[in-house]
Design an enzyme around this catalytic site. Structure first.
Site, PDB file in Angstrom:
ATOM      1  N   TYR A 126      45.711  39.487  43.966  1.00 27.94           N
ATOM      2  CA  TYR A 126      46.459  39.490  45.227  1.00 27.94           C
ATOM      3  C   TYR A 126      47.778  40.262  45.226  1.00 27.94           C
ATOM      4  CZ  TYR A 126      43.019  36.121  46.808  1.00 27.94           C
ATOM      5  OH  TYR A 126      41.844  35.514  47.173  1.00 27.94           O
ATOM      6  N   PHE A 408      44.849  24.160  48.061  1.00 31.55           N
ATOM      7  CA  PHE A 408      44.264  24.118  49.408  1.00 31.55           C
ATOM      8  C   PHE A 408      43.226  25.222  49.579  1.00 31.55           C
ATOM      9  CE2 PHE A 408      48.536  26.080  49.454  1.00 31.55           C
ATOM     10  CZ  PHE A 408      48.250  27.375  49.856  1.00 31.55           C
TER      11      PHE A 408
HETATM   12  C1  LIG Z   1      37.678  38.537  44.153  1.00 33.22           C
HETATM   13  C2  LIG Z   1      36.749  39.044  45.252  1.00 33.22           C
HETATM   14  C3  LIG Z   1      37.071  38.300  46.549  1.00 33.22           C
HETATM   15  C4  LIG Z   1      36.982  40.536  45.425  1.00 33.22           C
HETATM   16  O1  LIG Z   1      36.244  41.004  46.548  1.00 33.22           O
HETATM   17  P1  LIG Z   1      35.771  42.541  46.652  1.00 33.22           P
HETATM   18  O2  LIG Z   1      35.251  42.735  48.042  1.00 33.22           O
HETATM   19  O3  LIG Z   1      34.917  42.879  45.514  1.00 33.22           O
HETATM   20  O4  LIG Z   1      37.172  43.277  46.501  1.00 33.22           O
HETATM   21  P2  LIG Z   1      37.478  44.766  47.013  1.00 33.22           P
HETATM   22  O5  LIG Z   1      36.260  45.629  46.811  1.00 33.22           O
HETATM   23  O6  LIG Z   1      38.054  44.732  48.384  1.00 33.22           O
HETATM   24  O7  LIG Z   1      38.589  45.146  45.983  1.00 33.22           O
HETATM   25  C5  LIG Z   1      39.886  45.360  46.370  1.00 33.22           C
HETATM   26  C6  LIG Z   1      40.695  45.701  45.155  1.00 33.22           C
HETATM   27  O8  LIG Z   1      40.853  44.539  44.362  1.00 33.22           O
HETATM   28  C7  LIG Z   1      40.378  44.807  43.042  1.00 33.22           C
HETATM   29  N1  LIG Z   1      39.789  43.558  42.596  1.00 33.22           N
HETATM   30  C8  LIG Z   1      38.953  42.789  43.276  1.00 33.22           C
HETATM   31  N2  LIG Z   1      38.652  41.699  42.568  1.00 33.22           N
HETATM   32  C9  LIG Z   1      39.321  41.791  41.405  1.00 33.22           C
HETATM   33  C10 LIG Z   1      39.412  40.965  40.252  1.00 33.22           C
HETATM   34  N3  LIG Z   1      38.747  39.819  40.169  1.00 33.22           N
HETATM   35  N4  LIG Z   1      40.205  41.378  39.247  1.00 33.22           N
HETATM   36  C11 LIG Z   1      40.886  42.539  39.333  1.00 33.22           C
HETATM   37  N5  LIG Z   1      40.843  43.362  40.416  1.00 33.22           N
HETATM   38  C12 LIG Z   1      40.068  42.976  41.416  1.00 33.22           C
HETATM   39  C13 LIG Z   1      39.407  45.938  43.211  1.00 33.22           C
HETATM   40  O9  LIG Z   1      39.244  46.622  42.016  1.00 33.22           O
HETATM   41  C14 LIG Z   1      40.084  46.747  44.276  1.00 33.22           C
HETATM   42  O10 LIG Z   1      41.140  47.490  43.718  1.00 33.22           O
HETATM   43  P3  LIG Z   1      41.753  48.800  44.435  1.00 33.22           P
HETATM   44  O11 LIG Z   1      42.236  48.359  45.785  1.00 33.22           O
HETATM   45  O12 LIG Z   1      42.854  49.191  43.521  1.00 33.22           O
HETATM   46  O13 LIG Z   1      40.616  49.750  44.528  1.00 33.22           O
HETATM   47  C15 LIG Z   1      35.255  38.810  44.893  1.00 33.22           C
HETATM   48  O14 LIG Z   1      34.951  39.502  43.715  1.00 33.22           O
HETATM   49  C16 LIG Z   1      34.904  37.336  44.733  1.00 33.22           C
HETATM   50  O15 LIG Z   1      34.533  36.702  45.710  1.00 33.22           O
HETATM   51  N6  LIG Z   1      35.046  36.814  43.488  1.00 33.22           N
HETATM   52  C17 LIG Z   1      34.701  35.435  43.171  1.00 33.22           C
HETATM   53  C18 LIG Z   1      35.441  34.419  44.038  1.00 33.22           C
HETATM   54  C19 LIG Z   1      36.935  34.580  43.978  1.00 33.22           C
HETATM   55  O16 LIG Z   1      37.516  34.754  42.926  1.00 33.22           O
HETATM   56  N7  LIG Z   1      37.560  34.517  45.172  1.00 33.22           N
HETATM   57  C20 LIG Z   1      38.992  34.536  45.283  1.00 33.22           C
HETATM   58  C21 LIG Z   1      39.445  33.135  45.375  1.00 33.22           C
HETATM   59  S1  LIG Z   1      41.208  33.002  45.309  1.00 33.22           S
END
Ligand SMILES: CC(C)(COP(=O)(O)OP(=O)(O)OC[C@H]1O[C@@H](n2cnc3c(N)ncnc32)[C@H](O)[C@@H]1OP(=O)(O)O)[C@@H](O)C(=O)NCCC(=O)NCCS
Length: 408
Positions: A126, A408
């Site tokens: 984030y 939350f």
């Molecule tokens: C984390 C999650 C929401 C990312 O969604 P996503 O659609 O793959 O993310 P995006 O393709 O929009 O990636 C956006 C950026 O974040 C980075 N990113 C996304 N997930 C990441 C992670 N777990 N660790 C490091 N970087 C991450 C991407 O590399 C990308 O980087 P950039 O903007 O520099 O290119 C997804 O992988 C997920 O649902 N994971 C499991 C559940 C989870 O952890 N949810 C968050 C709860 S707080």
């Protein structure tokens, strides 16, 4: 590759699918009707964003509670409590999270909520959206053989076990008294208590007992409480139960010591596992052998200043110093630029800056969880005027560390 649209969730069934995405990662089924009903009692449907494939299937979701969070000085600022964020593994790394964060932060800004807050599954996600680590989370695993307090700690009041209905009357006044003065805590409505804190569905007990609630009363007035589960186990030499706390809050030092004394004394327990505590929790100094509480640290609350001016003006400061912060904010450019903080108010300025930093780092110092000096030592800010970091720390100083006792 098919197109994915980000839009507001239209129906409870879409909410089920949207939340179902993060629930997938918890290895569970999509929420049932009972869960949805409870969720919708504290969450507005129009605050759920879903990512929809062109065949109509939902592949991502991101929601926000409308919270009121305590900031230093005691004001309760409207805060987007970001929650249930997820993208299905079939659609990861195509920018869906980024698009949802864009839509969500634009919406939060339009609603006039100066802050957004969240708990992160991984610290790497984030920061790119302007969130900064704002509090640390302490966990204690106390071995029962080292549960003694240092000499001289006196306990007060009397503890009784109550059911969840009685807890709905007895717990909120204790929580409210602490919440009002603790940055990072947010107001809980009666329905929040009933439908989040005091529900106890069997499928969310994870091998533990039903929720037990102990209330400490002094002269008939509730002053502390502990909500916990017992994970009962027996070894060759007898009981080896683990007591896991869910939430323990005391309204004053004597009540806090007393409710912890109660918990540490529960028979049949071998360990007491305590999560979601502030790093400056008094328990550490109450114990005769603090290191045997095996403290570990993890990230706590993440804070995003959505409106830098309103957020900075919304808290109070320890001095009346005047400071100019040059804030970088690539994701929410409406914040970008120089802000003068004077007499507790933040206004735009063209004056030379004293400190330059990213908005995510301003999120780290905002509630008092970290200092400007710590940011400087980690190379995360530029001090442009000699002594500005010292002055900023004197100005942003808070009485205690921020604490959020609930994910939350
Ligand atoms: C984390 C999650 C929401 C990312 O969604 P996503 O659609 O793959 O993310 P995006 O393709 O929009 O990636 C956006 C950026 O974040 C980075 N990113 C996304 N997930 C990441 C992670 N777990 N660790 C490091 N970087 C991450 C991407 O590399 C990308 O980087 P950039 O903007 O520099 O290119 C997804 O992988 C997920 O649902 N994971 C499991 C559940 C989870 O952890 N949810 C968050 C709860 S707080």
């Amino acid at each position: 590759m098919s197109a994915v649209e980000i839009r507001i969730c239209a129906t409870a069934d879409e909410l089920r699918d949207g939340v179902g995405v993060i629930v997938h990662y918890f290895g569970r089924d999509k929420p049932d009707d009972e869960w949805l009903e409870r969720w919708l009692s504290v969450f507005a449907l129009e605050r759920m964003l879903v990512a929809v494939e062109d065949d109509g299937s939902i592949v991502g979701g991101a929601g926000a509670f409308g919270l009121r969070m305590t900031v230093p000085g005691g004001a309760q600022l409207p805060t987007a409590g970001v929650t249930v964020v997820g993208v299905l593994p079939t659609h990861r790394r195509r920018g869906i999270l980024r698009s949802m964060m864009r839509a969500q932060l634009d919406d939060v800004h339009e609603r006039g909520e100066p802050l957004a807050a969240l708990w992160a599954s991984e610290e790497t996600i984030y920061g790119r959206y302007g969130y900064g680590l704002a509090s640390l989370n302490a966990q204690f695993d106390i071995d029962k053989s080292h549960h003694a307090f240092r000499p001289g700690v006196e306990t007060v009041g009397r503890v009784r076990l109550v059911d969840l209905d009685a807890a709905a009357q007895l717990l909120p006044p204790v929580y409210d008294a602490v919440q009002r003065v603790t940055p990072g805590m947010y107001e809980r409505s009666e329905i929040w208590w009933r439908n989040r804190q005091l529900v106890d569905p069997e499928n969310l007990r994870f091998g533990g007992s039903p929720k037990h609630v102990a209330v400490l009363e002094v002269d008939g007035e509730p002053q502390a409480y502990a909500m916990y589960r017992l994970h009962v186990a027996f070894g060759d030499l007898g009981p080896e139960t683990k007591l896991r706390t869910i939430e323990v809050i005391g309204a004053n030092p004597a009540a806090t010591a007393s409710i912890w004394r109660y918990l540490l004394d529960v028979d049949w327990t071998k360990t007491i596992s305590v999560g979601l505590q502030p790093v400056d929790h008094p328990l550490f100094l109450l114990l005769a052998r603090p290191s045997f509480s095996k403290p570990t640290l993890s990230d706590g609350l993440w804070i995003r200043l959505v409106d830098v001016g309103a957020a900075l003006s919304g808290r109070t400061y320890a001095g009346d110093a005047s400071l100019v912060l040059d804030v970088r904010d690539a994701f929410c450019q409406w914040n970008e630029g120089r802000w003068r903080l004077r007499d507790g108010e933040a206004t735009r300025t063209n004056d030379d800056a004293d400190i330059a930093l990213d908005v995510s780092d301003l999120g780290s110092v905002y509630l008092g969880g970290f200092t400007f000096r710590e940011l400087q030592r980690a190379g995360r800010l530029d001090e442009l005027t000699g002594g500005a970091v010292y002055l900023a720390d004197a100005t942003f100083r808070t009485e205690g560390l921020p604490w959020c006792p609930e994910i939350f």
